[in-house]
Motif scaffolding. Structure first.
Motif, PDB file in Angstrom:
ATOM      1  N   ILE A 314      60.533  54.613  38.088  1.00  0.00           N
ATOM      2  CA  ILE A 314      61.132  55.144  36.872  1.00  0.00           C
ATOM      3  C   ILE A 314      61.452  56.622  37.061  1.00  0.00           C
ATOM      4  O   ILE A 314      60.787  57.313  37.843  1.00  0.00           O
ATOM      5  N   ASP A 315      62.477  57.092  36.370  1.00  0.00           N
ATOM      6  CA  ASP A 315      62.851  58.499  36.399  1.00  0.00           C
ATOM      7  C   ASP A 315      62.519  59.120  35.050  1.00  0.00           C
ATOM      8  O   ASP A 315      62.097  58.436  34.108  1.00  0.00           O
ATOM      9  N   MET A 316      62.724  60.440  34.921  1.00  0.00           N
ATOM     10  CA  MET A 316      62.286  61.141  33.719  1.00  0.00           C
ATOM     11  C   MET A 316      63.114  60.820  32.467  1.00  0.00           C
ATOM     12  O   MET A 316      62.561  60.686  31.383  1.00  0.00           O
ATOM     13  N   ILE A 317      64.437  60.708  32.593  1.00  0.00           N
ATOM     14  CA  ILE A 317      65.199  60.410  31.386  1.00  0.00           C
ATOM     15  C   ILE A 317      64.874  59.004  30.891  1.00  0.00           C
ATOM     16  O   ILE A 317      64.826  58.754  29.673  1.00  0.00           O
ATOM     17  N   SER A 318      64.614  58.078  31.805  1.00  0.00           N
ATOM     18  CA  SER A 318      64.200  56.733  31.399  1.00  0.00           C
ATOM     19  C   SER A 318      62.837  56.777  30.710  1.00  0.00           C
ATOM     20  O   SER A 318      62.566  55.993  29.796  1.00  0.00           O
ATOM     21  N   THR A 319      61.988  57.681  31.148  1.00  0.00           N
ATOM     22  CA  THR A 319      60.691  57.873  30.494  1.00  0.00           C
ATOM     23  C   THR A 319      60.883  58.358  29.063  1.00  0.00           C
ATOM     24  O   THR A 319      60.219  57.865  28.130  1.00  0.00           O
ATOM     25  N   VAL A 320      61.772  59.322  28.870  1.00  0.00           N
ATOM     26  CA  VAL A 320      62.058  59.818  27.513  1.00  0.00           C
ATOM     27  C   VAL A 320      62.550  58.667  26.632  1.00  0.00           C
ATOM     28  O   VAL A 320      62.086  58.493  25.495  1.00  0.00           O
ATOM     29  N   VAL A 321      63.488  57.887  27.147  1.00  0.00           N
ATOM     30  CA  VAL A 321      64.035  56.758  26.386  1.00  0.00           C
ATOM     31  C   VAL A 321      62.937  55.762  26.037  1.00  0.00           C
ATOM     32  O   VAL A 321      62.857  55.263  24.907  1.00  0.00           O
ATOM     33  N   TYR A 322      62.052  55.463  26.990  1.00  0.00           N
ATOM     34  CA  TYR A 322      60.963  54.519  26.742  1.00  0.00           C
ATOM     35  C   TYR A 322      59.999  55.039  25.676  1.00  0.00           C
ATOM     36  O   TYR A 322      59.612  54.299  24.756  1.00  0.00           O
TER      37      TYR A 322
END
Length: 386
Positions: A314-322
C-alpha cells in the motif's frame, strides 16, 4: 530556489482549512497562507490545478519501492529511487527501513543512508532499522537466523550513525535489548520503537520510561491486549508518551480495531499511519526476494510461502483513502495521521508536518477524488500528472 504563490485550491495547513487563499513559498519554505487579494502582483502566481493543497505525507516505515528493496545492495541510487517511487503517492519524506540483516549488510546500508543525508536527497529523512534485536517468538517475516541480542558494538554503531543522520529510528524488543541500552540510545538522539516483541505491558511501560518513544505497527508482531495481561498493545494505548504506528491497508488490522485503538489511545502521543511498503510500490511486480526467500504479491497481500505477512502493498494516498472512506475518519484526521503526527513522533515537527510559516514547502495537491495531482518537496515539483 524561487518565490511564488500557489492558488486555485483549498488549503489545509494541518489544522485549518483556508478558502480563497494562496500558499506562499519563499526559497523552499512556507512563508504564509494569505488571502488571495492581498498577494502582491509582482509575485509569480501559479495555478495548483487541483482541489486541495495538504501537508506532504511522512512515512516512517518504508522497506522499498520502485522495484528496489532497502538492503545491503541498495546503495544511494536505490535510496533515490525509493524516494521517487513514493513521491508519486504524495510522500514527501520517509525513513527507508532496513529489515533484520547481517551486521555487515547493516553497516553498508547505514553508509548509504549517511551519503544520502550528506547529499540532501529530496524525501530522505533518515533511517529506520527494524531489527535485528527482536524477539524470535514475534519475528513475523524476519529471518530468525539473523535475530540476535544487542551488543556493545551494536550500540556504539547506532550512536555513531545518528550523528550523521537527520533522524534514526530503531525497532527493538525488550527480549534482545536492556533498559540501559535503550536509555543510552534515547540519550544519544536515537528514536527507540518497541516492536516484534512478546513482552508484558509492565515491561513495555518500563522501557517507555527509559526512553522508548514509539511502537512499531500496532497489533502486528506483538503481545496482544487481553483482560489479564494487556501486552504491548495495552502499553501502546495506555502510555501518553508512546507514538504508535499502524498499517491501514485492510489486511494487517481490521478497520474496527483501528477505530477502537484511536478512541482508546491516551495522549499527547497519538497513532500515526505507516505503509510498511515493500519494493512492489509503483510497479507491476508479482514477487520479490527477501533474505533469500520469495515473497508473493497477490490481492493486496505480500506473503511468504507459509502465508506469513511480509510487509504491505500500500502507498500513502491509498492509506488516506482507506482511513477516510473505510475506517470512517474525517479527512482532516486521516491527513494528520500521515503528516502532522509522524513528524511529531520523530521530532521533525518544527520543519515538517504542516503548512505553517518557516516549515519546508513539502505539500501535495489532490483532486476531488483524493488522487495525487502533484507532489512538492522543498518548493520543487517531485511528481506531477500534468
Amino acid at each position: 530556489m524561487s518565490s511564488f504563490a500557489l492558488a486555485g485550491a483549498r488549503i489545509f495547513d494541518g489544522e485549518t482549512w483556508f478558502e480563497n487563499h494562496v500558499l506562499m513559498v519563499d526559497n523552499g519554505r512556507i512563508s504564509a497562507i494569505e488571502a488571495r487579494e492581498k498577494v502582491s502582483r509582482e509575485l509569480p502566481l501559479r495555478d495548483a490545478r487541483g482541489a486541495m493543497i495538504v501537508p506532504g505525507f511522512i512515512d516512517l516505515q518504508v522497506n522499498g519501492g520502485g522495484g528496489v528493496m532497502f538492503d545491503g545492495n541498495c546503495g544511494v541510487d536505490g535510496l533515490r529511487e525509493i524516494c521517487r517511487a513514493h513521491a508519486r503517492f504524495g510522500t514527501t519524506g520517509l525513513l527507508p527501513t532496513l529489515i533484520t540483516d547481517t551486521r555487515e549488510a547493516t553497516a553498508v546500508s547505514v553508509a548509504a543512508g549517511l551519503e544520502a543525508a550528506r547529499s540532501g536527497m529530496p524525501g530522505f529523512l533518515g533511517l529506520h532499522l527494524e531489527g535485528p534485536h527482536l524477539s524470535i517468538e514475534r519475528k513475523g517475516a524476519h529471518d530468525p537466523a539473523l535475530i540476535r541480542p544487542m551488543e556493545d558494538e551494536d550500540l556504539a554503531a547506532l550512536l555513531e550513525a545518528r550523528k550523521g543522520l537527520p533522524s534514526l529510528m530503531v525497532t527493538l524488543a525488550p527480549e534482545s535489548a536492556t533498559v540501559d541500552q535503550v536509555r543510552a540510545l534515547a540519550d544519544g538522539g536515537v528514536k527507540v520503537s518497541l516492536g516484534h516483541t512478546n513482552t508484558t505491558c509492565k515491561t513495555a511501560l518500563a522501557y517507555a520510561e527509559a526512553g522508548a518513544s514509539l511502537v512499531t505497527h500496532l497489533f502486528n508482531a506483538m503481545s496482544p491486549l487481553t483482560h489479564r495481561e494487556p501486552g504491548v498493545v495495552g502499553a501502546a494505548l495506555q502510555s501518553g508518551q508512546l507514538w504508535v504506528g499502524i498499517i491501514a491497508d485492510g489486511v494487517h488490522v481490521d478497520p474496527v480495531a483501528i477505530g477502537v485503538a484511536l478512541r482508546a489511545k491516551n495522549g499527547p502521543a497519538r497513532l500515526f499511519a505507516v505503509t510498511d511498503a515493500m519494493s512492489t510500490i509503483g510497479t507491476d511486480m508479482t514477487s520479490f526476494t527477501l533474505n533469500g526467500r520469495t515473497i508473493m504479491r497477490e490481492n493486496g497481500r505480500l506473503t511468504l510461502a507459509d502465508g506469513t505477512l511480509a510487509g504491505a502493498d500500500i502507498d500513502m494516498i491509498s492509506t488516506v483513502v482507506y482511513l477516510h472512506r473505510t475506517v470512517g475518519l474525517p479527512l482532516e484526521q486521516a491527513l494528520r495521521m500521515v503528516s502532522v503526527y509522524p513528524a511529531q513522533a520523530i521530532g521533525l515537527d518544527r520543519s515538517r508536518g504542516g503548512l505553517t510559516a518557516g516549515k519546508e514547502a513539502d505539500f501535495v495537491v489532490l483532486d476531488d477524488d483524493l488522487g495525487v495531482v502533484s507532489t512538492w518537496i522543498g518548493g520543487e515539483v517531485a511528481h506531477s500528472i500534468l
